[in-house]
Design a protein around this motif. Structure first.
Motif, short mmCIF file in Angstrom:
data_model
loop_
_atom_site.label_atom_id
_atom_site.label_comp_id
_atom_site.label_asym_id
_atom_site.label_seq_id
_atom_site.Cartn_x
_atom_site.Cartn_y
_atom_site.Cartn_z
N TYR A 138 0.85 -1.26 -0.08
CA TYR A 138 -0.23 0.03 -0.02
C TYR A 138 0.92 1.20 0.11
O TYR A 138 0.54 2.16 -0.66
N TYR A 139 1.94 1.16 0.91
CA TYR A 139 2.48 2.59 0.99
C TYR A 139 3.80 2.63 -0.15
O TYR A 139 3.82 3.81 -0.67
N ALA A 143 -0.66 4.03 -2.69
CA ALA A 143 -0.77 5.41 -2.27
C ALA A 143 -0.04 6.45 -2.85
O ALA A 143 -0.17 7.48 -2.96
N ILE A 176 4.99 9.23 2.34
CA ILE A 176 3.78 8.95 2.82
C ILE A 176 3.16 8.73 3.98
O ILE A 176 2.36 9.33 4.33
N LYS A 180 0.55 11.25 6.16
CA LYS A 180 -0.80 10.64 6.72
C LYS A 180 -0.42 11.10 8.25
O LYS A 180 -1.63 11.08 9.00
N GLU A 295 -5.03 10.98 -1.04
CA GLU A 295 -4.81 9.51 -0.29
C GLU A 295 -4.18 9.93 0.89
O GLU A 295 -4.58 8.95 1.91
N CYS A 296 -3.45 11.06 1.08
CA CYS A 296 -2.81 11.28 2.49
C CYS A 296 -3.60 11.97 3.23
O CYS A 296 -3.04 12.55 4.40
#
Ligand code: 2NL
Length: 339
Positions: A138-139, A143, A176, A180, A295-296
């Motif tokens: 994901y990261y 993302a 990322i 976040k 997304e973040c």
């Protein structure tokens, strides 16, 4: 009694001449001169002598005592000297033996360049961010606007631990995580090791190093990116260096560019180092894609930002004129000593 004294004297002399240790010497001293010693016991009997004889025997007794005392003192000195000499012999140091040379290590060219890069960006107010090398898909991809099946994934031959976990292919996932985690303004670099399933050759290694940078704030523009890269390139390659941006595509930036620096060897006129181009590619950069910001949890209508990625190996090869990447990982001291 005179005979007795003379025999004590001779016996003492003989025994003292054979003494080997201080302890033995001390025993003999007590035996002849001590309160319960042989001389004392003879002197005790002097009361029985006639008045004429007593001073004569007394004088002889004194002479014998002095003789033995002298011998004891002299023997003591000799023993002490012997001891000292033996000790010195034992401790003899041959100052002519060549010394053992300490093998001092040297800072690895990658570490030199890595530290220079960090210094330059710390000087511009950046903070250093770190994160895991074993990273969630994901990261590392999702993302960054590279969903499953995205063609850009193919260009990053990845080591998979399982379906969800990879060895990071760039240090962007660190950024990322920071986006976040924290509210803008954000101004970070993420230096570190990254992995790609590439075959080893003169310019490829499955492990290499990156320094990525990220700036997010209100009103950040492409002009800020270009100014930052100009300062960076001048610090690393010299005051006369120039940069050139060529349009490019990364899924995580829009617009994106590949960035060249004027050749540090010929200054731009063309030489072997730059393959007659006058320019050498050193990094990729761009404005962070609105989808990535979203997304973040960062509103792209309010905030904007730029990002860039620098290959440390490539930069070190340029800086030090190294023509084979493999030299960096072989730990040969003859190579490492040159920087
Ligand atoms: C390169 C140069 C690049 C980035 C890295 C980045 C990171 C975030 C968001 C957007 Cl979190 N971009 N990093 C941007 C442009 C270039 O690396 O040659 N990469 C393949």
């Amino acid at each position: 009694m005179k005979e007795q004294l003379k025999s004590i004297r001779n016996q003492a002399e003989a025994e003292l001449s054979n003494v080997q240790t201080i302890q033995e010497l001390d025993n003999l001293r007590v035996k002849y001169l001590g309160k319960k010693g042989e001389l004392t016991s003879v002197l005790r009997g002097m009361g029985a002598l006639s008045n004429e004889e007593r001073p004569l025997v007394g004088q002889l007794a004194n002479e014998v005592r002095e003789f033995i005392e002298g011998k004891v003192a002299q023997t003591g000195k000799e023993l002490l000297n012997k001891q000292r000499f033996a000790k010195l012999q034992e401790e003899v140091i041959d100052v002519t033996i060549p010394g053992k040379r300490k093998n001092l290590g040297k800072k690895h060219p990658l570490s030199i360049v890595m530290d220079e890069l960090k210094d330059i960006f710390i000087g511009m107010g950046y903070e250093i961010a770190e994160g895991p090398e074993v990273e969630l898909d994901y990261y590392n991809f999702e993302a960054l606007n590279m969903p499953q099946g995205h063609p850009a994934r193919d260009t990053q031959d990845t080591f998979y631990v399982n379906d969800n976990i990879v060895l990071r292919t760039q240090t962007s996932p660190v950024q990322i995580r920071v986006m976040k985690d924290k509210k803008p303004p954000i101004k970070i670099i993420s230096p570190g090791r990254v992995y790609r399933s590439d075959a080893v050759d003169a310019t490829h290694s499955p492990i290499f190093h990156q320094v990525e940078g990220l700036v997010i704030d209100k009103g950040v523009t492409m002009g800020d990116l270009i100014g930052t890269l100009q300062v960076f390139v001048k610090s690393l390659f010299g005051e006369n260096s120039k940069i050139r941006l060529r349009p490019h595509h990364f899924p995580f930036t829009e617009p994106s560019a590949e960035v060249d620096v004027s050749c540090w060897s010929c200054g731009g006129s063309g030489c072997r180092m730059c393959k007659n181009e006058g320019w050498i590619e050193v990094l990729g950069a761009g404005m962070v894609h609105p989808k990535v910001l979203e997304e973040c949890g960062i509103d792209p209508e309010v905030y904007s930002g730029f990002a860039f990625g620098i290959g440390v190996e490539r930069t070190a090869m340029g800086r030090f004129n190294i023509d084979d990447l493999r030299l960096m990982y072989e730990n040969d001291i003859r190579f490492l000593k040159q920087f």
